[in-house]
Design an enzyme around this catalytic site. Sequence first.
Site, PDB file in Angstrom:
ATOM      1  N   GLN A 100     -18.443  29.662 -10.431  1.00 41.34           N
ATOM      2  CA  GLN A 100     -17.372  30.830 -10.286  1.00 41.34           C
ATOM      3  C   GLN A 100     -17.436  31.643 -11.472  1.00 41.34           C
ATOM      4  OE1 GLN A 100     -13.464  29.563  -8.090  1.00 41.34           O
ATOM      5  NE2 GLN A 100     -14.166  27.701  -8.936  1.00 41.34           N
ATOM      6  N   ASN A 101     -17.895  31.128 -12.537  1.00 41.39           N
ATOM      7  CA  ASN A 101     -18.026  31.839 -13.673  1.00 41.39           C
ATOM      8  C   ASN A 101     -19.027  32.721 -14.084  1.00 41.39           C
ATOM      9  OD1 ASN A 101     -16.205  29.905 -14.603  1.00 41.39           O
ATOM     10  ND2 ASN A 101     -17.442  28.685 -15.960  1.00 41.39           N
ATOM     11  N   VAL A 102     -18.811  33.779 -14.622  1.00 43.23           N
ATOM     12  CA  VAL A 102     -19.614  35.025 -14.913  1.00 43.23           C
ATOM     13  C   VAL A 102     -20.504  35.131 -16.346  1.00 43.23           C
ATOM     14  CG1 VAL A 102     -18.625  36.395 -12.969  1.00 43.23           C
ATOM     15  CG2 VAL A 102     -17.729  36.640 -15.318  1.00 43.23           C
ATOM     16  N   HIS A 118     -19.379  34.294  -8.085  1.00 45.75           N
ATOM     17  CA  HIS A 118     -18.841  35.463  -8.587  1.00 45.75           C
ATOM     18  C   HIS A 118     -19.710  36.324  -9.513  1.00 45.75           C
ATOM     19  CE1 HIS A 118     -14.869  33.325  -7.713  1.00 45.75           C
ATOM     20  NE2 HIS A 118     -15.490  33.609  -6.704  1.00 45.75           N
ATOM     21  N   CYS A 126     -25.476  49.801 -10.170  1.00 44.07           N
ATOM     22  CA  CYS A 126     -25.207  51.160  -9.823  1.00 44.07           C
ATOM     23  C   CYS A 126     -24.429  51.621  -8.594  1.00 44.07           C
ATOM     24  CB  CYS A 126     -26.673  52.039  -9.964  1.00 44.07           C
ATOM     25  SG  CYS A 126     -26.263  53.690  -9.558  1.00 44.07           S
ATOM     26  N   CYS A 129     -27.162  54.356  -6.557  1.00 45.35           N
ATOM     27  CA  CYS A 129     -28.447  54.106  -5.946  1.00 45.35           C
ATOM     28  C   CYS A 129     -28.631  52.530  -5.594  1.00 45.35           C
ATOM     29  CB  CYS A 129     -29.695  54.458  -6.838  1.00 45.35           C
ATOM     30  SG  CYS A 129     -29.983  53.482  -8.228  1.00 45.35           S
ATOM     31  N   CYS A 147     -26.112  54.669 -14.849  1.00 44.53           N
ATOM     32  CA  CYS A 147     -27.458  54.308 -14.439  1.00 44.53           C
ATOM     33  C   CYS A 147     -28.481  55.191 -14.666  1.00 44.53           C
ATOM     34  CB  CYS A 147     -27.362  54.076 -12.774  1.00 44.53           C
ATOM     35  SG  CYS A 147     -28.946  53.841 -12.028  1.00 44.53           S
ATOM     36  N   CYS A 149     -30.289  56.757 -12.807  1.00 46.67           N
ATOM     37  CA  CYS A 149     -30.310  57.849 -11.898  1.00 46.67           C
ATOM     38  C   CYS A 149     -29.094  58.795 -12.146  1.00 46.67           C
ATOM     39  CB  CYS A 149     -30.221  57.301 -10.613  1.00 46.67           C
ATOM     40  SG  CYS A 149     -28.217  56.966 -10.020  1.00 46.67           S
ATOM     41  N   ASN A 212     -10.031  17.847 -14.398  1.00 45.19           N
ATOM     42  CA  ASN A 212      -9.331  19.002 -14.841  1.00 45.19           C
ATOM     43  C   ASN A 212      -8.429  18.391 -15.870  1.00 45.19           C
ATOM     44  OD1 ASN A 212      -7.364  21.523 -14.621  1.00 45.19           O
ATOM     45  ND2 ASN A 212      -8.586  22.036 -12.988  1.00 45.19           N
TER      46      ASN A 212
END
Length: 238
Positions: A100-102, A118, A126, A129, A147, A149, A212
């Site tokens: 789930q980590n970005v 995620h 963008c 586009c 972007c 564009c 945990n």
Amino acid sequence: MPELAEARQRLAEAQSVAVLTGAGISAESGIPTFRGAAGLWNHYRAEDLATPEAFARDPRLVWEWYNWRRETIAKAAPNPAHLALVKLERAKPSFTLITQNVDGLHNLAGSARVLKLHGDIWRMHCTDCGSNWPDRRVPLPKLPPHCACGGLARPGVVWFGEPLPRGMMNEAEHAVASSEVFLVIGTSATVYPAAGLVPFAKQNGAVVIEINLEPTPFSESVDFALEGPAGELLPQLL
Ligand code: OAD
């Protein structure tokens, strides 16, 4: 800890393993989690920063927050828990890492294949586009970024109320359904659909091992609920 020894045995015997990680696995790398004592959602409101409505209202504010998070993450290095999962991937004939980590720390550690439910804080998307591209600049030179564009760019992450990347949940479920052991590491297991993978694993006959610092909604129903820091417990489990 006899529970740890038994869990270690079950993991050693398994040919197919799936793993779900959450913010807790990166906590020992210095990246704040969302919930718990020092959690980000104690200081910020998710609905102001991590929803499509928040971005439509004030893209600059949302980008300031993401820029700050990018700065924190850029300073972080993988910890022994991330590295243990690289070893596990190499040791098992069938292995799927779902996160789930970005933050990208699994990739940085050397994990070859990661299902990022995620999204990825180091990617841009963008809003005009629809194109996607990587951007690791810290800090970003101009907020909000645009972007080529001319369209407004947004972080390549999934916000509350948005669907997960197409097909990814199916892929995750498929991996979990065919796993003998399912590891659930450093997630409060409260955000769906990701959290649903835990009961789904049990229903499909996997041995579920949770790591945990504290109990989660599923600690009572999993096979092993190991309490402690992932950076210490996970290397011991292998
Ligand atoms: P949370 O912040 O909800 O939960 C982190 C979990 O990690 C908690 O259960 C902690 O007890 C545990 N933890 C903390 N430090 C640990 C350590 N050193 N070792 C082991 N466990 C530790 O993070 P997630 O479950 O990942 O989504 O949150 C799920 C989603 O909610 C995130 O992906 C994000 C968030 O809002 C979006 O922004 C869409």
